[in-house]
Design a protein around this motif. Structure first.
Motif, PDB file in Angstrom:
ATOM      1  N   PRO A 128      20.702  49.138 -41.773  1.00 50.41           N
ATOM      2  CA  PRO A 128      21.292  50.471 -41.912  1.00 50.41           C
ATOM      3  C   PRO A 128      21.548  50.817 -43.380  1.00 50.41           C
ATOM      4  O   PRO A 128      21.740  49.938 -44.219  1.00 50.41           O
ATOM      5  CB  PRO A 128      22.601  50.352 -41.139  1.00 50.41           C
ATOM      6  N   ARG A 130      24.174  52.590 -44.242  1.00 51.45           N
ATOM      7  CA  ARG A 130      25.624  52.502 -44.403  1.00 51.45           C
ATOM      8  C   ARG A 130      26.213  51.997 -43.094  1.00 51.45           C
ATOM      9  O   ARG A 130      25.720  52.314 -42.013  1.00 51.45           O
ATOM     10  CB  ARG A 130      26.170  53.887 -44.732  1.00 51.45           C
ATOM     11  N   THR A 132      29.973  51.715 -41.077  1.00 50.83           N
ATOM     12  CA  THR A 132      31.395  52.059 -41.046  1.00 50.83           C
ATOM     13  C   THR A 132      32.021  51.390 -39.842  1.00 50.83           C
ATOM     14  O   THR A 132      31.347  51.082 -38.858  1.00 50.83           O
ATOM     15  CB  THR A 132      31.607  53.590 -40.946  1.00 50.83           C
ATOM     16  N   ARG A 139      29.700  51.398 -36.669  1.00 48.22           N
ATOM     17  CA  ARG A 139      28.641  52.408 -36.621  1.00 48.22           C
ATOM     18  C   ARG A 139      27.630  52.102 -37.713  1.00 48.22           C
ATOM     19  O   ARG A 139      27.985  51.793 -38.836  1.00 48.22           O
ATOM     20  CB  ARG A 139      29.215  53.807 -36.866  1.00 48.22           C
ATOM     21  N   TYR A 140      26.354  52.208 -37.337  1.00 49.83           N
ATOM     22  CA  TYR A 140      25.268  52.095 -38.301  1.00 49.83           C
ATOM     23  C   TYR A 140      24.797  53.513 -38.601  1.00 49.83           C
ATOM     24  O   TYR A 140      24.574  54.305 -37.687  1.00 49.83           O
ATOM     25  CB  TYR A 140      24.097  51.305 -37.734  1.00 49.83           C
ATOM     26  N   HIS A 141      24.629  53.814 -39.884  1.00 46.39           N
ATOM     27  CA  HIS A 141      24.153  55.126 -40.309  1.00 46.39           C
ATOM     28  C   HIS A 141      22.779  54.952 -40.950  1.00 46.39           C
ATOM     29  O   HIS A 141      22.604  54.134 -41.849  1.00 46.39           O
ATOM     30  CB  HIS A 141      25.120  55.758 -41.326  1.00 46.39           C
ATOM     31  N   TYR A 142      21.823  55.736 -40.481  1.00 43.59           N
ATOM     32  CA  TYR A 142      20.463  55.721 -41.012  1.00 43.59           C
ATOM     33  C   TYR A 142      20.150  57.115 -41.552  1.00 43.59           C
ATOM     34  O   TYR A 142      20.494  58.117 -40.953  1.00 43.59           O
ATOM     35  CB  TYR A 142      19.445  55.374 -39.914  1.00 43.59           C
ATOM     36  N   ARG A 143      19.510  57.158 -42.701  1.00 40.43           N
ATOM     37  CA  ARG A 143      19.127  58.423 -43.316  1.00 40.43           C
ATOM     38  C   ARG A 143      17.630  58.402 -43.561  1.00 40.43           C
ATOM     39  O   ARG A 143      17.085  57.420 -44.055  1.00 40.43           O
ATOM     40  CB  ARG A 143      19.877  58.594 -44.632  1.00 40.43           C
ATOM     41  N   SER A 151      19.579  62.547 -40.358  1.00 34.18           N
ATOM     42  CA  SER A 151      20.329  61.295 -40.336  1.00 34.18           C
ATOM     43  C   SER A 151      20.540  60.882 -38.882  1.00 34.18           C
ATOM     44  O   SER A 151      20.458  61.691 -37.963  1.00 34.18           O
ATOM     45  CB  SER A 151      21.671  61.461 -41.050  1.00 34.18           C
ATOM     46  N   ARG A 152      20.805  59.607 -38.703  1.00 36.38           N
ATOM     47  CA  ARG A 152      20.989  59.058 -37.363  1.00 36.38           C
ATOM     48  C   ARG A 152      22.157  58.096 -37.392  1.00 36.38           C
ATOM     49  O   ARG A 152      22.343  57.368 -38.359  1.00 36.38           O
ATOM     50  CB  ARG A 152      19.704  58.334 -36.969  1.00 36.38           C
ATOM     51  N   GLN A 153      22.927  58.088 -36.313  1.00 33.63           N
ATOM     52  CA  GLN A 153      24.105  57.230 -36.238  1.00 33.63           C
ATOM     53  C   GLN A 153      24.062  56.461 -34.918  1.00 33.63           C
ATOM     54  O   GLN A 153      23.796  57.035 -33.865  1.00 33.63           O
ATOM     55  CB  GLN A 153      25.355  58.098 -36.294  1.00 33.63           C
ATOM     56  N   SER A 155      26.400  53.843 -32.559  1.00 32.73           N
ATOM     57  CA  SER A 155      27.747  53.306 -32.360  1.00 32.73           C
ATOM     58  C   SER A 155      27.700  52.066 -31.476  1.00 32.73           C
ATOM     59  O   SER A 155      26.977  52.023 -30.481  1.00 32.73           O
ATOM     60  CB  SER A 155      28.633  54.349 -31.691  1.00 32.73           C
TER      61      SER A 155
END
Length: 165
Positions: A128, A130, A132, A139-143, A151-153, A155
């Motif tokens: 990922p 980022r 959080t 949560r994994y954040h993908y851009r 963007s994709r999140q 949980s």
């Protein structure tokens, strides 16, 4: 003199072959319908019990190992008459919501599905951008790498499994 006898007894104890210490009790349970099950935990009351010899002799131990008797053929049951019973399965930690083939297909298609683990998501989407965390949930954040990309999140619950929507 006494020390020599003790040393001889001790040497004999260590040199005595302990072949049966590697043996396991294996039971062959035969049901009324002819269904055969092998187990180490005994048979139920409605099954016929046979104790199997399950010793695994070491190579070159000098003990004869009986081979199959080619003159005696076992009767084979038809494949369509039997029923496959799964005794146990591996627990993936996420409730086994996905079979291994469904999990593999989702990773190949770069999809994220409920019941996948963090490792499965990273196999599918990569590391990922980022991470959080709040209230024990991550949560994994993908851009998207290109300019103006979406963007994709993803949980995860407390056990590290993808949460449903």
């Amino acid at each position: 003199m006494r020390g020599r006898h003790f040393a001889a007894l001790l040497a004999a104890a260590f040199l005595y072959p302990i072949a049966d210490s590697y043996a396991a009790s294996v039971f062959r349970c035969v049901g009324a319908d002819g269904h055969v099950t092998f187990t180490r935990h005994g048979c139920s009351d409605d099954q016929e019990l046979h104790l199997q010899d399950a010793r695994n002799h070491t190579p070159s131990s000098g003990k004869a190992i009986p081979l199959a008797d080619p003159g005696r053929r076992a009767t084979t049951a038809s494949a369509s008459g039997g029923e496959l019973v799964i005794v146990g399965q591996q627990d993936d930690g996420c409730g086994n919501l996905l079979s291994s083939s469904e999990r593999r297909q989702a990773i190949i298609r770069k999809e994220v599905r409920r019941g996948m683990s963090r490792a499965d998501v990273e196999s599918s989407l990569g590391k990922p951008d980022r991470v959080t965390s709040s209230n024990g949930q991550q949560r994994y954040h993908y851009r998207e790498k290109r300019k103006g990309g979406s963007s994709r999140q993803v949980s995860f619950d407390e056990a590290g499994c993808v949460k449903g929507k």
